[in-house]
Design a protein around this motif. Structure first.
Motif, PDB file in Angstrom:
ATOM      1  N   GLU A  14     -42.338   2.816 -27.680  1.00  0.00           N
ATOM      2  CA  GLU A  14     -42.877   1.643 -26.985  1.00  0.00           C
ATOM      3  C   GLU A  14     -42.166   0.359 -27.410  1.00  0.00           C
ATOM      4  O   GLU A  14     -41.937  -0.543 -26.603  1.00  0.00           O
ATOM      5  N   VAL A  15     -41.808   0.271 -28.676  1.00  0.00           N
ATOM      6  CA  VAL A  15     -41.106  -0.907 -29.192  1.00  0.00           C
ATOM      7  C   VAL A  15     -39.670  -0.927 -28.667  1.00  0.00           C
ATOM      8  O   VAL A  15     -39.170  -1.969 -28.242  1.00  0.00           O
ATOM      9  N   ALA A  16     -39.019   0.226 -28.666  1.00  0.00           N
ATOM     10  CA  ALA A  16     -37.653   0.310 -28.141  1.00  0.00           C
ATOM     11  C   ALA A  16     -37.615  -0.083 -26.666  1.00  0.00           C
ATOM     12  O   ALA A  16     -36.715  -0.819 -26.233  1.00  0.00           O
ATOM     13  N   GLN A  17     -38.590   0.375 -25.891  1.00  0.00           N
ATOM     14  CA  GLN A  17     -38.655   0.032 -24.467  1.00  0.00           C
ATOM     15  C   GLN A  17     -38.889  -1.462 -24.272  1.00  0.00           C
ATOM     16  O   GLN A  17     -38.283  -2.090 -23.409  1.00  0.00           O
ATOM     17  N   ALA A  18     -39.755  -2.057 -25.098  1.00  0.00           N
ATOM     18  CA  ALA A  18     -40.024  -3.489 -24.995  1.00  0.00           C
ATOM     19  C   ALA A  18     -38.775  -4.304 -25.330  1.00  0.00           C
ATOM     20  O   ALA A  18     -38.471  -5.288 -24.658  1.00  0.00           O
ATOM     21  N   GLU A  19     -38.034  -3.877 -26.344  1.00  0.00           N
ATOM     22  CA  GLU A  19     -36.809  -4.592 -26.709  1.00  0.00           C
ATOM     23  C   GLU A  19     -35.750  -4.451 -25.633  1.00  0.00           C
ATOM     24  O   GLU A  19     -35.050  -5.411 -25.308  1.00  0.00           O
ATOM     25  N   ALA A  20     -35.630  -3.255 -25.051  1.00  0.00           N
ATOM     26  CA  ALA A  20     -34.659  -3.046 -23.969  1.00  0.00           C
ATOM     27  C   ALA A  20     -35.005  -3.903 -22.756  1.00  0.00           C
ATOM     28  O   ALA A  20     -34.126  -4.499 -22.132  1.00  0.00           O
ATOM     29  N   ALA A  21     -36.289  -3.991 -22.432  1.00  0.00           N
ATOM     30  CA  ALA A  21     -36.721  -4.803 -21.287  1.00  0.00           C
ATOM     31  C   ALA A  21     -36.441  -6.283 -21.548  1.00  0.00           C
ATOM     32  O   ALA A  21     -36.007  -7.012 -20.650  1.00  0.00           O
ATOM     33  N   ALA A  22     -36.666  -6.728 -22.785  1.00  0.00           N
ATOM     34  CA  ALA A  22     -36.409  -8.127 -23.128  1.00  0.00           C
ATOM     35  C   ALA A  22     -34.926  -8.436 -23.060  1.00  0.00           C
ATOM     36  O   ALA A  22     -34.530  -9.512 -22.569  1.00  0.00           O
ATOM     37  N   MET A  23     -34.084  -7.519 -23.491  1.00  0.00           N
ATOM     38  CA  MET A  23     -32.637  -7.732 -23.422  1.00  0.00           C
ATOM     39  C   MET A  23     -32.155  -7.755 -21.971  1.00  0.00           C
ATOM     40  O   MET A  23     -31.324  -8.573 -21.601  1.00  0.00           O
ATOM     41  N   ALA A  24     -32.709  -6.862 -21.152  1.00  0.00           N
ATOM     42  CA  ALA A  24     -32.314  -6.823 -19.733  1.00  0.00           C
ATOM     43  C   ALA A  24     -32.736  -8.097 -19.026  1.00  0.00           C
ATOM     44  O   ALA A  24     -32.009  -8.619 -18.168  1.00  0.00           O
ATOM     45  N   ALA A  25     -33.883  -8.629 -19.376  1.00  0.00           N
ATOM     46  CA  ALA A  25     -34.378  -9.860 -18.744  1.00  0.00           C
ATOM     47  C   ALA A  25     -33.563 -11.068 -19.187  1.00  0.00           C
ATOM     48  O   ALA A  25     -33.422 -12.029 -18.430  1.00  0.00           O
ATOM     49  N   GLY A  26     -32.988 -10.994 -20.363  1.00  0.00           N
ATOM     50  CA  GLY A  26     -32.219 -12.114 -20.886  1.00  0.00           C
ATOM     51  C   GLY A  26     -30.774 -12.134 -20.456  1.00  0.00           C
ATOM     52  O   GLY A  26     -30.067 -13.109 -20.667  1.00  0.00           O
ATOM     53  N   SER A  27     -30.304 -11.077 -19.800  1.00  0.00           N
ATOM     54  CA  SER A  27     -28.888 -11.031 -19.423  1.00  0.00           C
ATOM     55  C   SER A  27     -28.655 -11.422 -17.988  1.00  0.00           C
ATOM     56  O   SER A  27     -29.511 -11.632 -17.212  1.00  0.00           O
TER      57      SER A  27
END
Length: 76
Positions: free
Chosen positions: A63-76
């Motif tokens: 769940e943490v890995a998915q949240a970090e991936a989503a945050a990185m995708a939103a920031g790019s």
């Protein structure tokens, strides 16, 4: 009193007080993963604690890995 949670590898996280509540640990919320907090154990190793199950793990939960991936995708 002091409570200790032990992971499978034998490392321990100590929390002052009988309940080991959030206010007694230096833990931070994880954006996008509301059930999880992150902190450092007595040896300085990063751990994750689930607020609902009280489970403590040293490997990043999915769940943490998915949240970090989503945050990185939103920031790019």
């Amino acid at each position: 009193a002091e409570t200790t949670a032990v992971a499978g590898d034998g490392a321990a996280v100590n929390a002052a007080g009988a309940g080991g509540g959030d206010e007694e640990l230096d833990e931070r919320p994880i954006p996008g993963a509301p059930s999880w907090l992150m902190g450092f154990d007595d040896d300085g190793d990063l751990y994750y604690r689930n607020k609902e199950t009280r489970q403590i793990v040293w490997d990043q939960p999915p769940e943490v890995a998915q949240a970090e991936a989503a945050a990185m995708a939103a920031g790019s």
